[in-house]
Design a protein around this motif. Structure first.
Motif, PDB file in Angstrom:
ATOM      1  N   LYS A 258      -6.171   1.036  -7.329  1.00 16.18           N
ATOM      2  CA  LYS A 258      -6.304   0.767  -5.896  1.00 16.18           C
ATOM      3  C   LYS A 258      -5.818  -0.620  -5.498  1.00 16.18           C
ATOM      4  N   ARG A 259      -5.249  -0.723  -4.318  1.00 18.45           N
ATOM      5  CA  ARG A 259      -4.874  -2.026  -3.770  1.00 18.45           C
ATOM      6  C   ARG A 259      -5.561  -2.240  -2.422  1.00 18.45           C
ATOM      7  N   ILE A 260      -5.892  -3.489  -2.152  1.00 22.87           N
ATOM      8  CA  ILE A 260      -6.547  -3.804  -0.870  1.00 22.87           C
ATOM      9  C   ILE A 260      -5.754  -4.886  -0.150  1.00 22.87           C
ATOM     10  N   VAL A 261      -5.576  -4.686   1.147  1.00 27.27           N
ATOM     11  CA  VAL A 261      -5.019  -5.749   1.991  1.00 27.27           C
ATOM     12  C   VAL A 261      -6.120  -6.173   2.949  1.00 27.27           C
TER      13      VAL A 261
ATOM     14  N   LEU B  52       0.841  -1.191   0.000  1.00 26.74           N
ATOM     15  CA  LEU B  52       0.000   0.000   0.000  1.00 26.74           C
ATOM     16  C   LEU B  52       0.879   1.245   0.000  1.00 26.74           C
TER      17      LEU B  52
ATOM     18  N   ASP C 265      -6.101   3.044  -1.749  1.00 24.50           N
ATOM     19  CA  ASP C 265      -5.551   1.858  -1.093  1.00 24.50           C
ATOM     20  C   ASP C 265      -6.237   1.662   0.252  1.00 24.50           C
ATOM     21  N   MET C 266      -6.581   0.414   0.547  1.00 22.91           N
ATOM     22  CA  MET C 266      -7.313   0.134   1.788  1.00 22.91           C
ATOM     23  C   MET C 266      -6.747  -1.101   2.475  1.00 22.91           C
ATOM     24  N   ILE C 267      -6.860  -1.093   3.791  1.00 27.76           N
ATOM     25  CA  ILE C 267      -6.501  -2.283   4.567  1.00 27.76           C
ATOM     26  C   ILE C 267      -7.623  -2.517   5.563  1.00 27.76           C
TER      27      ILE C 267
END
Ligand SMILES: Cc1ncc(C[n+]2csc(CCOP(=O)(O)OP(=O)(O)O)c2C)c(N)n1
Ligand code: SF4
Lengths: 431, 251
Positions: free
Chosen positions: A207-210, A199, B63-65
């Motif tokens: 977009k990236r998601i963890v 991220l 970006d998300m966590i």
């Protein structure tokens, strides 16, 4: 490289991590690992990194969860009760396939226990520890030198497989001083490759998601199965162990970490007396060197496990050996064995080999003898009970057909093995 | 024809799962609009909670966590300290922030982490089905206080802004609501300020938004809005509790 520095184990661990490129540490004080955060608190700012004394272990591991998600080399360390608190976060990192490195400098337990060295967190370390189906790579050093050199290995493995990797040490390894030689080039974090999942700033990549969840039907199972394949690959490729004097040994002592050092001394005493004793030391506790042990059990008739826990480690050894040889146990759950005690155990095993003979012994008591020393003063009634339970276990073990018997099971060694093999043959399940 | 309003870029174009009349969707939009207007979408990282907003990781277009229940501020800390160039926000419910994550909330404020927290106070646990929250009002019914919250048994509601206000590290604390249009506009202003503080490197900012949970309150959306206005506001007064200009104390 090349230079030897006298350091405490905990300091070596911290310095090793920094040299391996660690730039973020969050932790909470607990004995006997306090030198790690103390060292990091001045060392990390020196190299432009971040040190945070978190308000709790729970916060510390979640800071790591956030930091690891940005792709930075980060680390936390703690000791037993603190690691228990970190387990939810570790499980999240495993679920989100995030690499990071942590160390458990184990103390006596359960509960507050004591601050002496122990190996009582074995199950917790190698079986996952937190909730859910996952594994953690576990490296067990037995010297300050290894405390300093293993963090780099942990980062590499963690990043290669995108999962947590840990060092399982104990109070003795953390506190003792020895020379360390850092046997690797210092890592410049800027030289590390982009990972493609971290991220940060988008820069048009999208977009990236963890995340560690998937609520779509059947998807989580698929993810877990993929993760299992990864775990199998690790088991096939990343096993590390050390053997000493095993070539001609008729007794192999299996021990890891601090207890392997004690065993080393006991083994020397045994060799001086003419006993052919060897040492098998797993360095990766997960993946466990099962195959190597199983291979060895084809030649060696007796194994002795020495552990500073209540017969946790012996279970993996017995699973690996799978009835092919006798596995005795010398367990000190919250005690540190002296090498003389271990030597006395070696002598005992040799006596039994002589009197009972290996075949008979293997037949009658494949999993029986567990020794705790110094012998606890238990009431006779309690003693009886313990014995009864042990016999039960052994019978069960004899009767059960293993799911996958190892290929070249030595049929000749004992009657139960013969029976088992015949039964397996009948069902055509011998593979 | 002139287009006056469109979906913010910082929201993914998808249907949200929130119940009709729920405040979460409104606040999502406000946060996204602020991100758009401040031009920070590309460098924003959001932390989704455990709770009804767990799927915020799908909704925000940055970006998300998704983190463990209550640990948003710690996760945000880890991200912000590792990548200071990022704008990091944590989005949390009241069970998440004021109960299980109280430690992380207080300490991230005390450290004055340069992060932004959006705190949805709907006085109940939404996702798990309406149990009592630390913010449940005295007398308010919940599945774990079926005859209404009784302070003698269940203790008193926790007022997060008032609780954090004395901390030197808490740079900006404001309580707003989304029960009607004027307050929605005020909420947006507060959210924007909370992000601006972070951009300016000022430190810890938290916006507490009084919100509706028609489903678990057992009310219609309209009744819920009325409940916020009539029952919640007297207990949780709106206003700025701390700002970079104004230090300490409720207004
Ligand atoms: C460690 C842990 N404890 C409990 C839960 C169960 N849980 C999920 S959501 C939730 C409450 C959420 O309430 P709130 O934070 O107020 O958010 P809302 O759903 O109302 O938006 C709880 C207790 C969990 N997921 N993890
Ligand atoms: S349960 Fe309550 S908080 Fe959750 S989505 Fe529905 S209305 Fe919103």
């Amino acid at each position: 490289m090349g230079e030897k520095i006298l350091m405490k184990g905990n300091e070596a661990l911290a310095e090793g991590a920094v040299r391996a490129g660690c730039r973020f540490f969050s932790g909470y004080p607990i004995t006997p690992q306090n030198e790690v955060p103390e060292y990091m608190s001045w060392r990390l700012p020196e190299v432009g990194g971040t040190f945070i004394q978190a308000e709790s272990e729970v916060a510390a591991i979640n800071m790591i969860y956030g930091a690891a998600a940005t792709g930075i080399r980060c680390m936390t360390s703690s000791s037993s009760p603190g690691i228990s608190l970190k387990q939810e976060g570790i499980s999240y990192c495993a679920g989100a396939d995030l690499p990071f490195f942590f160390a458990n400098v184990v103390r006596g337990g359960p509960g507050l226990g004591n601050i002496a060295a122990s190996q009582g967190d074995y199950y917790q370390s190698v079986r996952g520890g937190g909730h859910g189906d996952y594994r953690t790579i576990v490296l067990a050093p037995n010297s300050v030198d290894e405390m300093g050199n293993f963090p780099k290995k942990c980062y590499e493995l963690a990043e290669k497989y995108r999962m947590p990797a840990m060092i399982l040490a104990d109070g003795i390894l953390g506190q003792m001083m020895e020379p360390v030689e850092f046997k690797f080039e210092t890592v410049d974090p800027k030289s590390l490759k982009e990972k493609g999942w971290e991220l940060g700033v988008d820069n048009g990549r999208g977009k990236r998601i963890v995340r560690s969840y998937d609520l779509r039907e059947g998807e989580l199972e698929k993810i877990n199965l993929r993760r299992m394949e990864k775990y199998q690959e690790i088991e096939a490729r990343e096993v590390l162990y050390e053997t000493r004097n095993c070539q001609d040994a008729d007794l192999v002592i299996v021990a890891y970490g601090t207890s392997s050092r004690i065993v080393s001394a006991a083994m020397k005493m045994a060799r001086d007396k003419g006993f052919k004793a060897g040492l098998f030391r797993p360095i990766t506790l997960w993946p466990f060197p099962s195959q190597a042990l199983s291979q060895m059990a084809k030649k060696v008739r007796n194994f002795l496990v020495v552990e500073m826990s209540m017969g946790q480690f012996v279970q993996d050894v017995r699973l690996a050996i799978n009835g092919q040889a006798v596995v005795d146990l010398y367990a000190r759950p919250a005690g540190i064995p002296a090498s003389e005690e271990v030597f006395a155990e070696i002598e005992k095993v040799y006596k039994e080999i002589k009197t009972a003979g290996p075949v008979k012994k293997a037949a009658a008591t494949p999993q029986l003898r567990s020794v705790q020393a110094p012998a606890p003063k238990t009431k006779p009634a309690a003693k009886k009970q313990v014995k009864k339970r042990k016999v039960k276990v052994s019978k069960k073990a004899v009767k059960t057909k293993p799911a996958k018997p190892p290929k070249a099971r030595p049929v000749k060694r004992s009657t139960p093995n013969v029976k088992r093999t015949k039964a397996a043959k009948k069902k055509g399940g011998r593979k | 024809m002139e287009l006056l309003n469109k979906k913010p870029q910082s929201l993914v174009d998808m249907k949200m799962h929130y119940c009709p009349g729920c405040g979460h969707g409104i606040v999502h939009r406000l946060v996204a609009e602020c991100m758009d207007e401040l031009g920070i979408r590309e460098r924003t990282v959001g932390v989704a909670p455990v709770g009804c907003a767990v799927f915020a990781d799908s909704y925000f277009n940055c970006d998300m966590i998704q983190g463990p229940h209550g640990r948003g501020p710690a996760i945000a800390t880890g991200i912000k300290r590792s990548k200071p160039e990022c704008i990091v926000f944590s989005y949390q419910g009241d069970g998440d922030l004021a109960s299980i994550g109280m430690g992380e909330t207080v300490h991230s404020a005390a450290r004055s982490e340069n992060i932004t927290i959006i705190f949805i106070n709907n006085a109940i646990y939404g996702m798990t089905g309406g149990q009592m929250a630390p913010t449940t009002l005295v007398g308010q019914k919940a599945t774990t206080c079926p005859s209404g919250r009784n302070p003698k048994v269940n203790g008193f509601p926790i007022k997060i802004c008032e609780l954090l206000a004395p901390l030197e590290g808490a740079v900006y604390l404001e309580r707003t609501s989304v029960y009607n249009a004027p307050n929605v506009i005020k909420t947006k202003k507060a959210v924007k300020q909370a992000f601006q503080n972070q951009i300016d490197g000022k430190g810890f900012s938290l916006v507490e938004v009084l919100s509706m949970c028609p489903t678990n309150w057992g009310m219609t959306p309209l009744e819920s809005a009325k409940f916020v206005a009539e029952k919640m506001l007297p207990v949780y007064p709106l206003g700025i509790f701390r700002s970079p200009e104004k230090e300490g104390g409720a207004n």
